[in-house]
Design an enzyme around this catalytic site. Structure first.
Site, PDB file in Angstrom:
ATOM      1  CG  HIS A  74      40.661  39.805  46.032  1.00 13.89           C
ATOM      2  ND1 HIS A  74      40.026  38.627  46.337  1.00 13.89           N
ATOM      3  CD2 HIS A  74      41.519  39.512  45.034  1.00 13.89           C
ATOM      4  CE1 HIS A  74      40.470  37.668  45.544  1.00 13.89           C
ATOM      5  NE2 HIS A  74      41.380  38.176  44.749  1.00 13.89           N
ATOM      6  CD  GLU A 126      43.743  44.952  43.682  1.00 16.05           C
ATOM      7  OE1 GLU A 126      44.071  43.778  43.420  1.00 16.05           O
ATOM      8  OE2 GLU A 126      44.443  45.931  43.361  1.00 16.05           O
ATOM      9  CB  SER A 223      42.470  39.748  37.802  1.00 16.06           C
ATOM     10  OG  SER A 223      43.094  40.716  37.020  1.00 16.06           O
ATOM     11  CB  SER A 266      44.607  32.523  43.479  1.00 20.60           C
ATOM     12  OG  SER A 266      44.189  32.745  42.153  1.00 20.60           O
TER      13      SER A 266
END
Ligand code: SF4
Length: 310
Positions: A74, A126, A223, A266
């Site tokens: 990130h 991030e 996210s 992910s």
């Protein structure tokens, strides 16, 4: 039951690179390898590495001086980079190049005197890293309502950037509102929402309307996975964001449904396979794979590991 297995799904090039980086670091340097924040936002991945000797930390003073430290996919702010150097940590940077691209755009805009409106989610790793490139230049915008509350003089020098893992539709709505209120605003040369986020959303948009239930494999703090579940719900379909087969509740199904299965960037393929097997065993499900677009993106390992490989 019929399963539609959406593709692309699961690991993106940035996650593959970050995971390979940590795997190789553990092999070459031995445990412990410290990692600033979760290597990627996925419970299964983090647990696997924890068992192998990775130590995940949220503050650098938790890392012994001189130890090896990996920065996650990130990205990080320059302040964290400086803190790592001050503690003489042997840093390995597994930041996704598509996140680095946003950092570079931020630096360029800040240098040119722009105020940068960053479209993203408050507190996400991030976002924290990107805003850290030029803390005084940034204003975070999370919704069209946030745009309505902004106050700038006419002709103010404004630019916008976005987090890489947003909902394409939400980001477009916010950008449209920004352009309406501040016609002078400029954006990045190429949009910041990454190819993997866009492709996984495109697949859900294409097939969720044909499904009764959508299963998104991914962690709650991921996210891009959350955006997939939201998108499915916006299509009017029941959507469940789950880490893996243990979270799958058979009571969600009668057994005659069409179930769309996808996975955030992910989430490992093993959890997708385990869920498919569970539904096959329990509901005699058939599986149809559908591909909305092929992906062939690859990111090289961080410089630090390439040098060691020589
Ligand atoms: S989701 Fe996109 S930005 Fe994030 S690591 Fe993957 S490719 Fe990079």
């Amino acid at each position: 039951m019929k399963i539609i297995l959406a593709s692309p799904r699961g690991f993106c090039a940035g996650v593959n690179m970050a995971i390979e980086t940590l795997d190789l670091s553990l092999q070459r340097f031995g445990a412990p390898v410290y990692v600033y924040h979760e290597i990627v936002h996925n419970r299964y991945v983090v647990e696997r590495f924890r068992k192998q000797g990775a130590v995940f930390v949220d503050r650098l003073d938790e890392v012994p001086e001189g130890a090896r430290l990996l920065f996650s996919a990130h990205g990080i702010s320059p302040e964290i980079r400086a803190q790592a150097a001050a503690r003489k940590l042997k840093a390995i940077d597994a930041t996704c190049p598509l996140v680095t691209k946003v950092h570079l755009e931020a630096l360029r805009f800040a240098k040119q005197g722009y105020t940068i409106l960053l479209i993203g989610h408050s507190g996400h790793d991030e976002v924290v890293g990107t805003m850290g490139e030029a803390p005084d230049a940034f204003v975070l915008v999370e919704s069209p309502e946030d745009v309505d509350r902004l106050e700038f003089s006419a002709g103010a020098k404004l630019a916008y950037l976005t987090q890489t893992t947003l909902s394409v539709d939400d980001a477009n709505r916010i950008i449209a509102r920004l352009k309406e209120r501040f016609p002078q605003i400029v954006g990045p040369p190429k949009e910041d929402i990454c190819y993997a986020t866009q492709n996984r959303q495109e697949a859900v948009r294409a097939w969720a309307p044909q499904a009764d239930v959508v299963l998104v494999l991914g962690s709650q703090n991921s996210s891009n996975s959350q955006r997939l579940a939201e998108l499915a719900a916006e299509c009017g379909v029941r959507a469940h964001l789950i880490d893996g087969p243990d979270d799958l509740d058979p009571a969600w199904f009668h057994g005659d449904e069409t179930v769309l299965i996808t996975a955030g960037a992910s989430a490992p393929e093993s959890v997708v396979e385990a869920c498919v097997e569970l539904l096959r065993g329990r509901f005699n499900a058939t599986v149809e794979s559908r591909t909305v677009r092929e992906e062939d993106v690859y990111f090289p390992l961080p410089r630090e590991l390439r040098v060691v490989a020589k």
